[in-house]
Structures are given as C-alpha cells and as structure tokens.
Scaffold this motif. Structure first.
Motif, mmCIF file in Angstrom:
data_model
loop_
_atom_site.group_PDB
_atom_site.id
_atom_site.type_symbol
_atom_site.label_atom_id
_atom_site.label_comp_id
_atom_site.label_asym_id
_atom_site.label_seq_id
_atom_site.Cartn_x
_atom_site.Cartn_y
_atom_site.Cartn_z
ATOM 1 N N ILE A 181 24.666 83.892 31.309
ATOM 2 C CA ILE A 181 23.333 85.066 30.171
ATOM 3 C C ILE A 181 23.332 83.626 28.701
ATOM 4 O O ILE A 181 21.795 83.936 28.526
ATOM 5 N N PHE A 182 23.847 83.817 28.409
ATOM 6 C CA PHE A 182 23.850 83.217 27.546
ATOM 7 C C PHE A 182 23.055 81.463 27.171
ATOM 8 O O PHE A 182 22.105 81.272 26.593
ATOM 9 N N LYS A 183 23.476 80.852 28.263
ATOM 10 C CA LYS A 183 23.015 79.554 28.122
ATOM 11 C C LYS A 183 21.245 79.499 28.773
ATOM 12 O O LYS A 183 20.631 78.403 27.838
ATOM 13 N N GLU A 184 20.783 80.724 29.504
ATOM 14 C CA GLU A 184 19.749 81.040 30.119
ATOM 15 C C GLU A 184 19.005 81.461 28.355
ATOM 16 O O GLU A 184 17.573 80.951 28.298
ATOM 17 N N PHE A 185 19.260 81.988 28.144
ATOM 18 C CA PHE A 185 18.578 82.597 26.233
ATOM 19 C C PHE A 185 18.627 81.143 25.304
ATOM 20 O O PHE A 185 18.224 81.884 24.533
ATOM 21 N N ASP A 186 19.558 80.425 26.349
ATOM 22 C CA ASP A 186 19.939 79.091 24.879
ATOM 23 C C ASP A 186 19.209 78.632 24.596
ATOM 24 O O ASP A 186 19.243 77.202 25.071
ATOM 25 N N TYR A 187 17.783 78.277 24.550
ATOM 26 C CA TYR A 187 16.613 77.403 25.045
ATOM 27 C C TYR A 187 16.673 76.256 24.153
ATOM 28 O O TYR A 187 16.083 75.008 24.847
ATOM 29 N N ILE A 208 21.177 81.955 19.733
ATOM 30 C CA ILE A 208 20.729 82.855 20.822
ATOM 31 C C ILE A 208 19.665 83.181 19.023
ATOM 32 O O ILE A 208 20.857 84.259 18.361
ATOM 33 N N HIS A 209 18.598 83.168 19.324
ATOM 34 C CA HIS A 209 17.571 83.827 18.336
ATOM 35 C C HIS A 209 17.191 85.482 18.461
ATOM 36 O O HIS A 209 17.714 85.579 19.682
ATOM 37 N N TYR A 210 18.204 86.430 16.948
ATOM 38 C CA TYR A 210 16.677 87.610 17.105
ATOM 39 C C TYR A 210 16.110 88.256 17.841
ATOM 40 O O TYR A 210 16.084 88.598 19.111
ATOM 41 N N LYS A 211 15.351 87.262 18.282
ATOM 42 C CA LYS A 211 13.855 87.360 19.142
ATOM 43 C C LYS A 211 14.151 87.381 20.908
ATOM 44 O O LYS A 211 13.420 88.163 21.153
ATOM 45 N N ASP A 247 14.955 90.568 25.362
ATOM 46 C CA ASP A 247 14.611 90.087 26.867
ATOM 47 C C ASP A 247 16.204 89.810 28.039
ATOM 48 O O ASP A 247 16.326 89.745 28.330
ATOM 49 N N CYS A 248 16.887 88.852 26.762
ATOM 50 C CA CYS A 248 18.604 88.717 27.367
ATOM 51 C C CYS A 248 18.899 90.108 27.735
ATOM 52 O O CYS A 248 19.517 90.687 28.444
ATOM 53 N N MET A 249 18.751 91.210 27.190
ATOM 54 C CA MET A 249 19.542 92.692 27.765
ATOM 55 C C MET A 249 18.836 92.966 28.962
ATOM 56 O O MET A 249 19.403 93.531 29.664
ATOM 57 N N ARG A 250 17.246 92.843 28.634
ATOM 58 C CA ARG A 250 17.063 93.863 29.747
ATOM 59 C C ARG A 250 17.081 92.281 31.038
ATOM 60 O O ARG A 250 17.541 93.339 32.472
ATOM 61 N N THR A 251 17.420 90.959 31.271
ATOM 62 C CA THR A 251 17.993 90.789 32.135
ATOM 63 C C THR A 251 19.346 90.755 33.155
ATOM 64 O O THR A 251 19.388 90.746 33.874
ATOM 65 N N MET A 252 19.569 91.513 31.891
ATOM 66 C CA MET A 252 21.370 92.126 32.290
ATOM 67 C C MET A 252 21.722 93.283 32.736
ATOM 68 O O MET A 252 22.432 93.945 33.475
#
Length: 217
Positions: free
Chosen positions: A79-85, A91-94, A98-103
């Motif tokens: 998940i971290f890699k997915e949102f480490d754009y 991962i940026h706070y913004k 979305d990251c939490m909802r994906t989880m």
C-alpha cells in the motif's frame, strides 16, 4: 432370674470389635477418597494454569498488543508503494485519506484532521514506511484482534512443538511452562498435567487435545 442372660444366651451382647474395625476401615477409605480428590483438584488447577498460559500466549501472538506479522508488513509495504507517487520513500499527508480508504478504513473528518495534524507536527507533513506502520499498524491490529482461527491455533501449537512432529511431549511442556508461566514444576506434577490433557493417553498432547484444552477456558 433367667440364666440365659448370664451364660451368653439371646440377651447377651458380644464385643463390638467388628463394628470398630468396619468403622476404622470406612474412615481410611474416606481419607483416601479425600486425598485423591485433593490430587485431582491440584491436577485440574495445574491444567487450567497451562491452558491460561496458552491463552495468554495466543493473545500475545494475535491480540491487539502483538507485533505486526510478516504478511501484514508486506501488505502495508504494498500500500505504501502505491501511494509513494514519486518513489522517494515518503507519503504526503494529502494522500493519507485515499490511502486509508484503499485499505478499507472509513475515517471520519475528525479522525482525518487528527491524523493529518499528527503527520504535520510529528513528521513534517510526510511519513516514511516506519512512520506509516506506526500510524496504520494499530488500526490493523485492532481490526484482527480476537480473530483467532485454525491457522492461528496451529501457529501457536508449533511454538511448543519444537521438533515439529505434531505432538507436545513432556519436555516440550516443561519448557513451555517455564517460558509462559515463569515457574518450574516437578516432574510428577508435569506428568499429572500431561495426563489430564492427554485424552487418548499416548503420552503426548496432539493438536486436537491442545484445542480442546483451550476451548475449556
């Protein structure tokens, strides 16, 4: 006066020695039964202590206070890699919402505000993987706490079946008692515990007996 009373006729009374002997025998049997009852209670107490130790160990392994398992860390890493754009390790706070909802988490606005404030104040607005685990790990653990199934029970069983033969021996039980309860029992006491848990009387505790012991708690 009739002579029968003096000569041991129907009116005479023989000594009560046999009655006393019977009474003494009955008293001895009662004492033996009481002693056996005390030994049985002691064995059950020790067996309950073993079961309680295993339950505590299960909570340590699979409860909310446990550490993340390798597969859970792998899930967080994915998940971290997915949102480490930009792949810079942060991962940026913004992107946290979305990251939490994906989880699968649905945080309220208030929860998001608190989380974002924490990221800004504690980590400067960005989280690395370790910070991400500190942030999301407790939520993951809370979600899976008390969900102990067959897989978790087998995992716990293997912690004490040190040689992996599918049975817990007297020596393995001894090591478990020292490690979990912090007490060293005598060999006779351990044998009594094993006897109580060992339903099929083969001298060891198999997985089914292990589960039955836990389910009695």
């Amino acid at each position: 006066m009739s002579g029968r009373g003096l000569k041991g006729g129907p009116d005479s009374r023989p000594p009560a020695a046999s009655s006393k002997t019977s009474s003494a025998k009955g008293s001895g049997e009662e004492e033996e039964e009481e002693e056996e009852g005390r030994r049985r209670t002691k064995r059950l107490s020790h067996s309950s202590a073993v079961a309680a130790a295993y339950v505590a160990y299960l909570n340590k392994l699979f409860g909310q206070d446990r550490e993340l398992m390798p597969q859970e860390l792998a899930e967080l890493q994915e998940i971290f890699k997915e949102f480490d754009y930009d792949a810079d390790g942060f991962i940026h706070y913004k992107d946290i919402a979305d990251c939490m909802r994906t989880m699968g988490y649905m945080p309220t606005e208030m929860e998001l505000i608190e989380i974002i404030q924490q990221i800004k104040m504690k980590w400067g607005g960005h989280v690395d993987f370790e910070d991400f685990c500190n942030l999301m790990g407790p939520r993951m653990l809370a979600e899976t706490a008390h969900m102990v199934g067959l897989k978790e029970l087998r995992s716990a069983f293997k912690q004490f079946d040190s040689d992996g033969d599918g049975k817990i021996t007297l020596d393995e039980l001894k090591e478990a008692m020292k490690g979990l309860l912090g007490e060293k029992l005598k060999k006779g006491e351990l044998e009594e515990i094993l006897s109580d848990i060992d339903i099929n009387k083969d001298g060891t505790i198999d997985f089914d007996e292990f589960v039955m012991m836990l389910s009695s708690q």
